[in-house]
Design an enzyme around this catalytic site. Structure first.
Site, PDB file in Angstrom:
ATOM      1  CG  ASP A 158       4.443   2.326   8.253  1.00  0.00           C
ATOM      2  OD1 ASP A 158       5.532   2.270   7.660  1.00  0.00           O
ATOM      3  OD2 ASP A 158       3.555   3.143   7.959  1.00  0.00           O
ATOM      4  CD  GLU A 165      -2.512   2.528   2.365  1.00  0.00           C
ATOM      5  OE1 GLU A 165      -3.680   2.768   2.759  1.00  0.00           O
ATOM      6  OE2 GLU A 165      -1.504   2.907   2.991  1.00  0.00           O
TER       7      GLU A 165
HETATM    8  C1  9WN Z   1       4.050   6.721   7.366  1.00  0.00           C
HETATM    9  C2  9WN Z   1       2.720   6.721   2.084  1.00  0.00           C
HETATM   10  C3  9WN Z   1       3.217   5.827   3.214  1.00  0.00           C
HETATM   11  C4  9WN Z   1       4.058   4.639   2.695  1.00  0.00           C
HETATM   12  C5  9WN Z   1       4.347   3.636   3.801  1.00  0.00           C
HETATM   13  C6  9WN Z   1       3.013   3.224   4.424  1.00  0.00           C
HETATM   14  C7  9WN Z   1       2.291   4.451   4.969  1.00  0.00           C
HETATM   15  C8  9WN Z   1       2.795   6.302   6.586  1.00  0.00           C
HETATM   16  C9  9WN Z   1       1.605   6.279   7.524  1.00  0.00           C
HETATM   17  O1  9WN Z   1       2.063   5.371   3.920  1.00  0.00           O
HETATM   18  O2  9WN Z   1       3.072   5.010   6.013  1.00  0.00           O
HETATM   19  O3  9WN Z   1       5.128   6.898   6.489  1.00  0.00           O
HETATM   20  O4  9WN Z   1       1.227   7.353   7.988  1.00  0.00           O
HETATM   21  O5  9WN Z   1       1.034   5.212   7.792  1.00  0.00           O
HETATM   22  O6  9WN Z   1       3.189   2.283   5.408  1.00  0.00           O
HETATM   23  O7  9WN Z   1       5.041   2.527   3.307  1.00  0.00           O
HETATM   24  O8  9WN Z   1       5.253   5.114   2.169  1.00  0.00           O
HETATM   25  O9  9WN Z   1       2.032   5.961   1.145  1.00  0.00           O
END
Ligand code: 9WN
Length: 437
Positions: free
Chosen positions: A167, A401
């Protein structure tokens, strides 16, 4: 003390919500696209019915044109921002009857099906399951090559940083520089749940929300997005996952007698691999980089995404040999091997931040992808090293994470970063501990 395998299974069990698995209680309370793929691999080792259910649930969110959203909102929750009302995917005439987001994530589902096939002990049963979902996954690939490859290069674009899965990689800073955003009122929950310094900044979130607002104005019409989105990037990780999934759909399609679909996939595949090497491989950096389609320029930075083409068999032996140098007394390992593998961004870069989300910390899904890639090219010892580092984090801190790459800084820590009891960290640990592949 339960074994690591038992602990990992417990995490998945706790995050299971009747037909699918959330990535992390509180922090990510819905079904996420690429998370589900990795999670299904973990489930496959301990409960194949749940693995199948995970895949089916994700496909419930598929749009009429084959698009697969990054979040499916099967359930209600107030602990995540931005929720379904912000994404407002119903504005698109392609959206399904269930609430989803209107952006996607790296397409892992094709190769996940092949993983399920290999893990299953009942090949007949798993093949008949794959047969029921194969066409939907094919339609997703068809969507990508017909809606997101405007120059017909075999490379698809992403139009949002959340589509990348990585992200806030520093690479996106160079995109944010190219446009201004209004001051949106944000309702962030993430920064209240975990250490805000490990998360993206509010300024970055203004950009994330602005892109969603633009897409909503265009009712998520792909042609309008391709024409107007200030974020339009060919990403090495995203395209590698699509190529790896093409490969798996070709293998599985042959078993299932899907001749026409296999022929189409082979055509996409040839072009895609060629363009990855001619357009995204950076000789001087020795790795795959990003191409900013909107501003017609290469963004030459190395991240863990730069090495994911190994898993898809994209580089030549020579390119692979050049790439692995970064892992042995090189940029990623550190000159004296002072880092655990594999940082999410080039540790030698001025933009590297070892604690902040995708700007440096180690992520377990990327480690797993690189581990598989190194094995594919015969770098067995190095792949074992990545596996060892990954298991070390799980044993020392638990299923966080993301993790600190610096060995010296790790000596001062008692936990990982971000959310705890994170599903794909658990699921892929199960796979690393169990899988013979
Ligand atoms: C936006 C769910 C997701 C992962 C992504 C990670 C994080 C979300 C956020 O969490 O992103 O999709 O709100 O930060 O970066 O890779 O799929 O675990």
């Amino acid at each position: 003390m339960p074994s690591l395998l038992e602990q990992a299974s417990r995490v998945l069990n706790n995050n299971w919500k009747e037909t699918f698995t959330i990535p992390c209680e509180g922090l990510y309370p819905f079904q996420w696209n690429w998370d589900s793929g990795f999670i299904a691999i973990g489930w496959a080792h301990i409960d194949m019915d749940r693995a199948k259910s995970e895949v089916r649930s994700l496909l419930k969110g598929q749009w009429k044109n084959g698009f697969l959203p990054h979040i499916v909102f099967h359930n209600e929750s107030k602990t995540y921002y931005p929720g379904p009302e912000v994404h407002a995917a119903h504005l698109s005439d392609q959206s399904p009857g269930i609430k989803t987001s209107g952006i996607t994530q790296p397409p892992v589902l094709g190769f996940v099906l092949e993983e399920l096939y290999h893990i299953s002990e009942d090949k007949e049963d798993i093949l008949s399951f794959i047969d029921t979902v194969y066409d939907a996954v094919f339609r997703n690939h068809h969507y990508f090559y017909t809606h997101r490859d405007p120059e017909e290069e075999g490379l698809v674009y992403i139009c949002h940083n959340w589509e990348a899965g990585t992200d806030n990689t520093p690479v996106w800073d160079f995109i944010w520089e190219t446009f201004e955003v209004p001051d949106y009122e944000l309702d962030r929950k993430d920064t209240k749940l975990i250490d805000a310094s490990h998360r993206p900044t509010n300024k970055e979130y203004q950009y994330y929300i602005h892109l969603i607002e633009l897409f909503k104005q265009w009712r998520y019409d792909d042609a309008k997005i391709a024409q107007g989105s200030p974020f339009l990037v060919q990403d090495p990780l995203f395209n590698s996952m699509l190529i790896k999934s093409n490969e798996s759909l070709i293998t599985l399609g042959k078993r299932l007698g899907k001749k026409d679909k296999v022929a189409q996939l082979e055509e996409w595949q040839e072009k895609a691999i060629h363009s990855m090497n001619s357009k995204l491989y950076d000789e001087s950096l020795q790795g795959y980089v990003y191409y900013d389609l909107r501003n017609s320029r290469k963004l030459s930075h190395l991240s863990s995404s730069s090495f994911t083409p190994l898993m898809a068999g994209i580089p030549s032996e020579k390119q692979a040999a050049a790439m692995v140098q970064h892992f042995q007394n090189g940029r990623f390992s550190g000159e004296q091997d002072e880092n655990f593998l594999c940082a999410s961004f080039d540790p030698s870069s001025e933009f590297f931040n070892s604690k902040k989300y995708w700007r440096g910390p180690i992520w377990i899904n990327l480690n797993w992808i690189i581990y598989r890639g190194l094995k594919r090219y015969g770098y067995v010892e190095l792949s074992e090293k990545i596996k060892e580092h990954t298991i070390h984090f799980m044993n020392t801190y638990g299923f966080y994470e993301y993790f600190e790459p610096s060995k010296a800084l790790n000596n001062k820590l008692d936990k990982g970063y971000g959310g705890n009891n994170f599903s794909w960290s658990a699921a892929l640990t199960i796979d690393l501990l169990t899988n013979k592949r």
